[in-house]
Design a protein around this motif. Structure first.
Motif, short mmCIF file in Angstrom:
data_model
loop_
_atom_site.label_atom_id
_atom_site.label_comp_id
_atom_site.label_asym_id
_atom_site.label_seq_id
_atom_site.Cartn_x
_atom_site.Cartn_y
_atom_site.Cartn_z
N LEU A 70 -13.40 4.75 5.73
CA LEU A 70 -12.77 3.46 5.46
C LEU A 70 -12.15 3.46 4.06
CD1 LEU A 70 -12.17 0.55 6.29
CD2 LEU A 70 -14.43 -0.09 5.42
N TYR A 71 -12.88 4.00 3.10
CA TYR A 71 -12.39 4.08 1.72
C TYR A 71 -11.09 4.89 1.66
CZ TYR A 71 -12.21 5.65 -3.17
OH TYR A 71 -11.81 5.94 -4.45
N MET A 72 -11.05 6.02 2.35
CA MET A 72 -9.85 6.87 2.34
C MET A 72 -8.67 6.17 2.99
SD MET A 72 -11.24 10.74 3.00
CE MET A 72 -9.56 11.37 2.83
N LYS A 73 -8.91 5.43 4.04
CA LYS A 73 -7.83 4.70 4.71
C LYS A 73 -7.27 3.61 3.79
CE LYS A 73 -9.28 5.36 9.55
NZ LYS A 73 -10.06 6.57 9.32
N MET A 74 -8.17 2.87 3.16
CA MET A 74 -7.73 1.79 2.27
C MET A 74 -6.99 2.33 1.05
SD MET A 74 -11.14 -0.64 2.39
CE MET A 74 -10.51 -1.72 1.10
N GLU A 75 -7.56 3.35 0.42
CA GLU A 75 -6.92 3.93 -0.75
C GLU A 75 -5.65 4.70 -0.38
OE1 GLU A 75 -7.61 3.33 -3.90
OE2 GLU A 75 -9.16 1.95 -3.19
N GLY A 76 -5.65 5.28 0.82
CA GLY A 76 -4.46 5.98 1.29
C GLY A 76 -3.30 5.02 1.48
N ALA A 77 -3.60 3.83 2.00
CA ALA A 77 -2.56 2.81 2.17
C ALA A 77 -2.03 2.37 0.82
CB ALA A 77 -3.13 1.61 2.94
N ARG A 78 -2.92 2.27 -0.17
CA ARG A 78 -2.51 1.86 -1.51
C ARG A 78 -1.64 2.93 -2.18
NH1 ARG A 78 -5.91 -1.57 -4.79
NH2 ARG A 78 -7.73 -0.66 -3.77
N LEU A 124 1.31 7.66 0.40
CA LEU A 124 1.85 9.02 0.34
C LEU A 124 3.00 9.18 1.32
CD1 LEU A 124 -1.49 11.07 0.24
CD2 LEU A 124 -0.11 10.27 -1.68
N PHE A 125 4.08 9.78 0.87
CA PHE A 125 5.28 9.92 1.69
C PHE A 125 4.98 10.75 2.95
CE2 PHE A 125 9.11 12.27 2.95
CZ PHE A 125 9.95 11.20 3.21
N GLY A 126 5.35 10.19 4.10
CA GLY A 126 5.21 10.90 5.36
C GLY A 126 3.80 10.96 5.91
N LYS A 127 2.84 10.25 5.29
CA LYS A 127 1.46 10.29 5.74
C LYS A 127 1.05 8.95 6.34
CE LYS A 127 0.13 14.45 4.51
NZ LYS A 127 -0.31 15.46 5.48
N ASP A 128 0.32 9.01 7.45
CA ASP A 128 -0.22 7.82 8.10
C ASP A 128 -1.65 7.63 7.62
OD1 ASP A 128 -1.08 5.80 9.72
OD2 ASP A 128 -0.84 6.88 11.61
#
Length: 375
Positions: free
Chosen positions: A297-305, A308-312
């Motif tokens: 969950l942490y990685m999803k939230m921080e990933g959205a913040r 990163l270009f081209g990353k879901d």
């Protein structure tokens, strides 16, 4: 025994026998002639057929009382002995609906078509269907080996092979981070961390990326297994999050020593100062390990913040970090055997087929080499 002549000129021999239900039946075989030798062969063949029929009928009548529940209870004893505790619990949970649906049924009465239809009766992914088929097959295989059924009906179930669509290939190529993407993600994580626990999560993400550990192995890591002087750690356990206790690693090959680079040692030094009272390396302020769900969950939230270009970011997970580590090691030219030993793989096909991707850096190197080709 009696015979009739066929239009082809051959002879068909018959013999009768009384079944266990009292009814009369017959068996037959075809011979080229009615010579003494042919008659003898025909007689022996018919006797063997009768014995086989009577044996099957006797077995079938005796086995009618054996239910799926009874077979599953016995086969589970074998599975529990050969699987890691977490794996066994996952398998048990995965078979819950199958047992609820077929548990009271006589296992020898279940037909292949029923299982074929069952696997397609729910909105499962193709991968899930294959996993479920394998798990159910273990139950029927036990029944077959114990003589309860004539064969394993799951061997006849047909499932579609995975097709590599553009969507699946694109999704597969997203399941790892390049070095630059990892830098951007970690910078964002640390920049936006609002307390020590957030920094702990960021350190955990970086450590998993640098070591290739499974999340359970990292949560089971104890200070007594960290050798700072020799820059190694000993992986002996995996943390069972459901039972909240140490358990065995995924397989025997997963028990290993793992080299720690300088950055890993810096992270460990910071964690030791933060958690002076715990025997475990990755623990929160409340003394509990970080759960797989929490880190995902942490990685999803921080990933959205981080965006990163081209990353879901919705597919980000702790396992992606292991995925990324192995990909980076392969790109650096680490020999396959050394790589398998480092990450605890028992099958080289896993390393090759699932984890190794072509990194952008590798493509650039290839392009430079291609530019140097002169004809």
């Amino acid at each position: 025994m009696y015979k009739i002549k066929l239009s082809s000129g051959k002879y068909k021999f018959f013999d009768k026998y009384q079944g266990v239900d009292g009814k009369w039946r017959q068996v037959s075989c075809t011979m080229n002639s009615t010579s003494r030798e042919s008659k003898k062969i025909a007689q022996n063949t018919l006797e063997l057929k009768i014995k086989e029929k009577l044996g099957k009928n006797k077995s079938s009548s005796k086995l009618k009382k054996v239910t799926v529940n009874e077979v599953y209870a016995e086969s589970s004893k074998i599975r529990k002995a050969e699987l890691a505790e977490t794996t066994f619990l996952n398998e048990t949970y995965g078979l819950k609906d199958f047992i609820a649906t077929f548990g009271e049924r006589i296992i020898s009465d279940i037909e292949t078509l029923e299982m074929q239809e069952y696997l397609f009766s729910k909105e499962y992914s193709n991968k899930t269907r294959h996993t479920l088929k394998l798990r159910i097959s273990k139950v029927f295989e036990y029944a077959y080996q114990m003589g309860i059924t004539e064969f394993n009906i799951m061997d006849r179930v047909i499932l579609p092979k995975d097709k590599k669509t553009l969507e699946s290939i694109a999704k597969r190529n997203q399941k790892f981070f390049t070095l630059n993407e990892m830098r951007l993600l970690l910078n964002s994580m640390r920049k936006n961390a609002y307390d020590d626990e957030q920094l702990l999560f960021a350190d955990c993400v970086e450590f998993l990326f640098l070591t290739g550990l499974r999340i359970g192995e990292a949560m089971a890591l104890q200070w007594s297994h960290v050798d700072v002087l020799n820059a190694t750690m000993y992986i002996e356990y995996s943390w069972n999050a459901n039972l909240r206790k140490l358990g065995p690693t995924k397989n025997a090959q997963s028990i290993r020593y793992v080299f720690l680079n300088q950055r890993c040692l810096e992270i460990l030094d910071r964690l030791r100062k933060r958690n002076l009272n715990s025997n475990f390396v990755f623990v929160k302020s409340n003394g509990f390990q970080i759960s797989n769900q929490a880190i995902n969950l942490y990685m999803k939230m921080e990933g959205a913040r981080a965006n990163l270009f081209g990353k879901d970011s919705s597919i980000f997970s702790a396992h992606m970090l292991r995925h990324s580590h192995i990909t980076q090691m392969a790109a650096l030219g680490v020999p396959q055997k050394a790589l398998m030993e480092r990450v605890g793989h028992s099958d080289s096909r896993i390393t090759n087929n699932i984890y190794t991707h072509v990194l952008p850096e590798s493509r650039q190197e290839m392009n430079l080499k291609l530019n140097n080709i002169v004809i």
